[in-house]
Design an enzyme around this catalytic site. Sequence first.
Site, mmCIF file in Angstrom:
data_model
loop_
_atom_site.group_PDB
_atom_site.id
_atom_site.type_symbol
_atom_site.label_atom_id
_atom_site.label_comp_id
_atom_site.label_asym_id
_atom_site.label_seq_id
_atom_site.Cartn_x
_atom_site.Cartn_y
_atom_site.Cartn_z
ATOM 1 N N CYS A 341 0.855 -1.054 0.039
ATOM 2 C CA CYS A 341 -0.140 -0.111 0.139
ATOM 3 C C CYS A 341 0.922 1.212 0.535
ATOM 4 O O CYS A 341 0.520 1.991 -0.549
ATOM 5 C CB CYS A 341 -0.857 0.042 1.087
ATOM 6 S SG CYS A 341 -0.511 -0.978 2.662
ATOM 7 N N ARG A 370 7.345 -10.713 5.307
ATOM 8 C CA ARG A 370 7.239 -10.707 6.926
ATOM 9 C C ARG A 370 7.456 -12.135 7.433
ATOM 10 O O ARG A 370 8.276 -12.904 6.786
ATOM 11 C CB ARG A 370 5.726 -10.477 7.361
ATOM 12 C CG ARG A 370 4.955 -9.582 6.297
ATOM 13 C CD ARG A 370 3.643 -9.359 6.286
ATOM 14 N NE ARG A 370 3.254 -8.611 5.591
ATOM 15 C CZ ARG A 370 1.306 -8.396 5.280
ATOM 16 N NH1 ARG A 370 0.839 -9.491 6.108
ATOM 17 N NH2 ARG A 370 0.671 -7.171 4.751
ATOM 18 N N GLN A 388 0.467 -11.344 -3.122
ATOM 19 C CA GLN A 388 -0.481 -10.460 -2.637
ATOM 20 C C GLN A 388 -1.814 -10.331 -3.562
ATOM 21 O O GLN A 388 -1.102 -9.451 -4.757
ATOM 22 C CB GLN A 388 -0.866 -9.530 -1.298
ATOM 23 C CG GLN A 388 -0.568 -9.866 0.038
ATOM 24 C CD GLN A 388 -0.313 -8.837 0.742
ATOM 25 O OE1 GLN A 388 0.320 -7.663 0.593
ATOM 26 N NE2 GLN A 388 -0.664 -8.596 1.558
ATOM 27 N N ASP A 390 -2.756 -7.454 -4.770
ATOM 28 C CA ASP A 390 -3.432 -5.988 -4.167
ATOM 29 C C ASP A 390 -3.930 -5.149 -5.058
ATOM 30 O O ASP A 390 -3.350 -5.148 -6.031
ATOM 31 C CB ASP A 390 -1.995 -5.485 -3.716
ATOM 32 C CG ASP A 390 -1.908 -5.257 -1.436
ATOM 33 O OD1 ASP A 390 -3.263 -5.448 -1.542
ATOM 34 O OD2 ASP A 390 -1.385 -5.287 -1.303
ATOM 35 N N HIS A 392 -5.270 -1.098 -4.508
ATOM 36 C CA HIS A 392 -6.153 0.054 -4.015
ATOM 37 C C HIS A 392 -6.632 0.856 -4.237
ATOM 38 O O HIS A 392 -6.226 1.676 -5.672
ATOM 39 C CB HIS A 392 -4.534 0.450 -3.028
ATOM 40 C CG HIS A 392 -3.927 -0.055 -2.499
ATOM 41 N ND1 HIS A 392 -2.707 -0.995 -2.635
ATOM 42 C CD2 HIS A 392 -4.102 -0.688 -1.000
ATOM 43 C CE1 HIS A 392 -2.321 -1.458 -1.205
ATOM 44 N NE2 HIS A 392 -3.235 -1.579 0.061
ATOM 45 N N LYS A 475 -12.209 -3.313 8.612
ATOM 46 C CA LYS A 475 -12.102 -4.265 7.554
ATOM 47 C C LYS A 475 -13.007 -4.953 7.927
ATOM 48 O O LYS A 475 -13.800 -5.065 8.490
ATOM 49 C CB LYS A 475 -10.920 -5.171 7.724
ATOM 50 C CG LYS A 475 -10.272 -5.856 8.557
ATOM 51 C CD LYS A 475 -9.209 -6.318 8.641
ATOM 52 C CE LYS A 475 -9.112 -7.485 9.743
ATOM 53 N NZ LYS A 475 -8.138 -7.916 9.942
ATOM 54 N N HIS A 521 -8.277 -0.549 0.690
ATOM 55 C CA HIS A 521 -7.583 -1.995 0.461
ATOM 56 C C HIS A 521 -8.390 -3.096 0.396
ATOM 57 O O HIS A 521 -9.031 -3.155 1.281
ATOM 58 C CB HIS A 521 -6.290 -1.990 1.684
ATOM 59 C CG HIS A 521 -5.919 -1.156 2.621
ATOM 60 N ND1 HIS A 521 -4.276 -0.786 2.256
ATOM 61 C CD2 HIS A 521 -6.153 0.186 3.000
ATOM 62 C CE1 HIS A 521 -4.214 0.277 3.132
ATOM 63 N NE2 HIS A 521 -5.497 0.837 2.972
#
Length: 649
Positions: A341, A370, A388, A390, A392, A475, A521
């Site tokens: 992000c 991570r 991911q 992902d 945004h 979320k 997100h």
Amino acid sequence: MHVILPDGKQLELPRGATALDAAKAIGPRLAQDALAATVGGTLTDLMTPLPDGAAIGIITKKKPEDAAPLFRHSLGHALSQAVGEFYAGKGYPATAVKRGVGPAIENGFYQDFDLPEPLSEEDFPAIEALMREIIGRNLDITRADVGKAAALQQFSYDPYKVELITALPDDEPITFYTQGDYVDLCRGPHFPRTGALPTAFKLMSTSSAYWRGDANNPTLQRVYGVAFATQKELDAYLERLEEAKRRDHRRLGKEMELFTIDPLVGKGLPLWLPNGTILREELAAFLKEQQFARRYQGVITPNIGNLELYKTSGHWQNYSDSNFSPITVDDEQYMLKPMNCPHHVRIYASKPRSYRDLPVRLAEFGTVYRYEQSGELNGLTRVRGFTQDDAHIFCRPDQLKKEFLDVLDLTVLVLRTFGMTDVRFRVGTRDKGSDKYVGSDENWEAAERQIIEAVGEVGLPFTIEPGDAAFYGPKLDFVIKDVIGREWQLGTIQVDYNLPERFDIWYTGEDGADHRPVMIHRAPFGSLERFVGILIEHYGGDFPLWLAPRQIAIVPIADRHNDYAHALEQELRDAGLRAEVDDSSNRMNAKVRQAELSKIPVMLIVGDAEQAARQVSVRERTGDGTKERKAVGFDDLKAELLKRYSERS
């Protein structure tokens, strides 16, 4: 004092009365059958004093499953007592067995021990026999309040109990639970006697566990057990476990050559093999098609970033336990990317934006890193490097609900495509008593309200989980149940007013003034690694045609049919289907068996008759067995398979 019964009537009792006293006051039969109680909706035992004015209910032996956490906790004590008797039988004194914690957990219980010699799983039958003997003794389980000095004296030989007792505030009550000659420091609650405990239990495994979860503390031996109200439930659970072993993605991933984890590369860093890469790319292509139709724009960002980027976003401070250590390069510090992000925010900020430009939807299959402790790593479902799906979305506040609902629709479509229809929806909000969240109360309240309104608008049942929000915003999580009843948290949608403020990003409004966008997100898969691991187990490796890395096996009956088989193979491959010929020297039945073991969904068998008529015999794996068709025209079959592939049926 008085308590309120389920029918609304009040029952007068002496001060300090217990639920057992209440049951006795109602009738001797109820007291005899009572196992536990609810007080204000909270499960408790029959021995704990009741508060004045409490609404209570009595759980009886007619429905012991309603008190499952209690009987599992009490079976943990039976295990602890049995282990003590087991080592006493070996000649050890009672003080040789020291104990850590032993709570009830989902489906069972565990107990941590510091033992004079290790316990092995070969000892489990003897321990289980002692547990059943303890149940057969029908020992009363009693509760007592004790002072700190007396508690310390009772457990002076056990450093773990001493540590727990010493840490308790002086004004906090200390309770012991006793059954026979076994006494334990415990808050409870428990069943009233061992004879009421179910015998549908089984000791499952043993492992190492750090005392209080701290690697600097001593290592204890943890023994796990499962327990249910009936043998039928236990048998069903054990059958599900066996099915889970058969579906284990680590085993199937190796057998199907999907992925490998090489210690020379690093723990938690999967290598995608050719078959797994096909599977992964099919998933990505599916989602990219959906994103294109919804006007997402693809972006690519680097795998590292300047440490200042993550300090600005808050990921450095708020995910400190999960971040890898920074790397110093040319007097600057960089870090392996923990989130996509912040990079997408900087792409948004790379040029001025007008209200007419919004929403801006930026999507990336971005790899992030991570740190996970090595003991928590698990195949593809818990890794240190993962990709991911992902995206945004930067939108105006008046666009937020529409964008959120579109993402919700996309995520439901994704889950439905994979047959994941048993879904529950979980809204994660902040815990107002915690300081881990960033941003103003006004923004948090607006974001939480908009998520709840959007989910309610489409009629989805949901629960609210305080404290489950990300540090920057609330979320909506999608929790699916797979074909054998296990729950997995997959996709997520998050509403974020805070990162736009932290990065000071704007758009020019219709009024010519600067306005702050809102971020959404979203990640329908969550991560490709975890999603593939779950898919492998959900399907048991039997992927539908469009996902199967090896789609079609062509089996010639004899060598004279090889040329025809290879010609069909080429036609299928030219059409975009993954076909392969088994022209080995094995007999036909062995080739068919090998294709079945490899979980190839479609087999085409060709011999003299098929070759003469440009036909094939089809043998297809289905969810409930094998489907066979004879003398199928090849051109018709190719069209059918292409249609199924393109429709992802």
